[in-house]
Write a protein that holds these residues in place. Sequence first.
Motif, PDB file in Angstrom:
ATOM      1  N   LEU A  49      40.083  41.767  46.687  1.00 58.79           N
ATOM      2  CA  LEU A  49      40.964  42.786  46.121  1.00 58.79           C
ATOM      3  C   LEU A  49      41.790  42.220  44.970  1.00 58.79           C
ATOM      4  O   LEU A  49      42.003  42.878  43.954  1.00 58.79           O
ATOM      5  N   VAL A  50      42.244  40.978  45.127  1.00 57.71           N
ATOM      6  CA  VAL A  50      43.000  40.337  44.049  1.00 57.71           C
ATOM      7  C   VAL A  50      42.138  40.212  42.802  1.00 57.71           C
ATOM      8  O   VAL A  50      42.576  40.496  41.679  1.00 57.71           O
ATOM      9  N   SER A  51      40.876  39.819  42.976  1.00 54.10           N
ATOM     10  CA  SER A  51      39.992  39.672  41.818  1.00 54.10           C
ATOM     11  C   SER A  51      39.696  41.021  41.165  1.00 54.10           C
ATOM     12  O   SER A  51      39.502  41.098  39.950  1.00 54.10           O
ATOM     13  N   HIS A  52      39.659  42.100  41.961  1.00 51.77           N
ATOM     14  CA  HIS A  52      39.403  43.430  41.405  1.00 51.77           C
ATOM     15  C   HIS A  52      40.595  43.925  40.584  1.00 51.77           C
ATOM     16  O   HIS A  52      40.404  44.597  39.563  1.00 51.77           O
ATOM     17  N   PHE A  53      41.800  43.631  41.020  1.00 44.84           N
ATOM     18  CA  PHE A  53      42.986  44.237  40.404  1.00 44.84           C
ATOM     19  C   PHE A  53      43.723  43.304  39.451  1.00 44.84           C
ATOM     20  O   PHE A  53      44.388  43.794  38.522  1.00 44.84           O
ATOM     21  N   LEU A  54      43.645  41.980  39.646  1.00 39.65           N
ATOM     22  CA  LEU A  54      44.474  41.081  38.844  1.00 39.65           C
ATOM     23  C   LEU A  54      44.118  41.140  37.367  1.00 39.65           C
ATOM     24  O   LEU A  54      44.997  41.309  36.502  1.00 39.65           O
ATOM     25  N   TRP A  55      42.840  41.008  37.041  1.00 38.25           N
ATOM     26  CA  TRP A  55      42.421  40.996  35.644  1.00 38.25           C
ATOM     27  C   TRP A  55      42.718  42.328  34.954  1.00 38.25           C
ATOM     28  O   TRP A  55      43.295  42.332  33.849  1.00 38.25           O
ATOM     29  N   PRO A  56      42.395  43.488  35.542  1.00 35.63           N
ATOM     30  CA  PRO A  56      42.777  44.744  34.889  1.00 35.63           C
ATOM     31  C   PRO A  56      44.284  44.894  34.698  1.00 35.63           C
ATOM     32  O   PRO A  56      44.738  45.395  33.660  1.00 35.63           O
ATOM     33  N   VAL A  57      45.079  44.471  35.684  1.00 32.43           N
ATOM     34  CA  VAL A  57      46.529  44.595  35.555  1.00 32.43           C
ATOM     35  C   VAL A  57      47.049  43.733  34.407  1.00 32.43           C
ATOM     36  O   VAL A  57      47.889  44.176  33.600  1.00 32.43           O
ATOM     37  N   LEU A  60      46.141  45.434  31.149  1.00 34.40           N
ATOM     38  CA  LEU A  60      46.948  46.622  30.905  1.00 34.40           C
ATOM     39  C   LEU A  60      48.365  46.255  30.475  1.00 34.40           C
ATOM     40  O   LEU A  60      48.953  46.914  29.606  1.00 34.40           O
ATOM     41  N   VAL A  61      48.929  45.196  31.065  1.00 35.85           N
ATOM     42  CA  VAL A  61      50.258  44.745  30.644  1.00 35.85           C
ATOM     43  C   VAL A  61      50.233  44.289  29.193  1.00 35.85           C
ATOM     44  O   VAL A  61      51.117  44.630  28.391  1.00 35.85           O
ATOM     45  N   ALA A  62      49.191  43.525  28.818  1.00 35.39           N
ATOM     46  CA  ALA A  62      49.088  43.063  27.432  1.00 35.39           C
ATOM     47  C   ALA A  62      48.925  44.238  26.472  1.00 35.39           C
ATOM     48  O   ALA A  62      49.557  44.271  25.405  1.00 35.39           O
ATOM     49  N   LEU A  63      48.119  45.204  26.835  1.00 43.22           N
ATOM     50  CA  LEU A  63      47.930  46.367  25.971  1.00 43.22           C
ATOM     51  C   LEU A  63      49.214  47.188  25.852  1.00 43.22           C
ATOM     52  O   LEU A  63      49.518  47.729  24.784  1.00 43.22           O
ATOM     53  N   PHE A  64      49.970  47.278  26.933  1.00 44.61           N
ATOM     54  CA  PHE A  64      51.235  48.017  26.882  1.00 44.61           C
ATOM     55  C   PHE A  64      52.227  47.329  25.943  1.00 44.61           C
ATOM     56  O   PHE A  64      52.914  47.994  25.151  1.00 44.61           O
TER      57      PHE A  64
END
Length: 302
Positions: A49-57, A60-64
């Motif tokens: 679950l960490v691998s699924h969510f960590l990279w997208p999060v 998304l923070v960088a894009l924000f």
Amino acid sequence: MSPHPTPTPARTPAVRGPRTPGPGRAALRAGGRRGLIELRQSFTNGADLVSHFLWPVLLLVALFLLRDREFGAEGIPFGTFALPGILGMNIAMGMVSMSQILTADREDGTLLRARATPYGLRGFITGKVVSVGGGLLADLAILLVPGLLIVDGLTVDGTADRLTLLWAPVLGMLATLPVGAVLGSLAGSARAQGLVQLPVLGMIAVSGIFHPVTALPEWLQWTAQLTPVYWLGLAMRSVFLPDEAAAAEIGGSWRLWEAAGVLGLWAVLGLLVAPVVLRRAARRESGSNLSDRRERALRRSV
């Protein structure tokens, strides 16, 4: 001779039972079920679950934080340009996932057990394609849904864009997952995965994911166009960006026919080469090789 011929008894129609699928088809079904089980387990395991969510999060923070930055005469915000390309990059990263999984399964003996089962290798590969491909689609949703809320200017207009959103990820996975299977078969061990990932990272570096590829030297532009990562990013940008954004691309257009052709060529080559390489890798596996690897791993851990 009797004047009346003896009537021929009517034939009773044979009762056919349910058709039993052939062993090859049964292996595909078993592989598909195994892939779905592995996919479900990846969303119930903490580390996965960490691998699924960590990279997208993190993305998304960088894009924000960079959502107001602009580049080029078109004045397109950085986040608006980068997010579609990142979606294409995530599809291409299936090469790394497939390579890592195959290497791990070869080291723990899973590939050897699959080879010992009739049609087991076919079911094994089917399961990996289902689990890795399903995980990639889930990761795209995890990245895309909040991304549409954070990044402005992303729209899907018209039937052509919707069709591209359907065929580009599927064709992209067909083009990249076999490459990952080949890389995983060639990697000698999990420790060699770092070297295996270098060509994938090189593809990403020159693919124009985070900036227009036209900003690179011409020879790098030609190099980028030989990789599936560039065409995946281009196809995804054509879906979400306005038509005037194509001015930043090579030739000033989205070139979707070329994108489909190159990705299709990668898919055909991969589907032809990957089974051969996998069969050779499976034939090299033996109980003695597995024991040697385990002994070396134990010596390293002591």
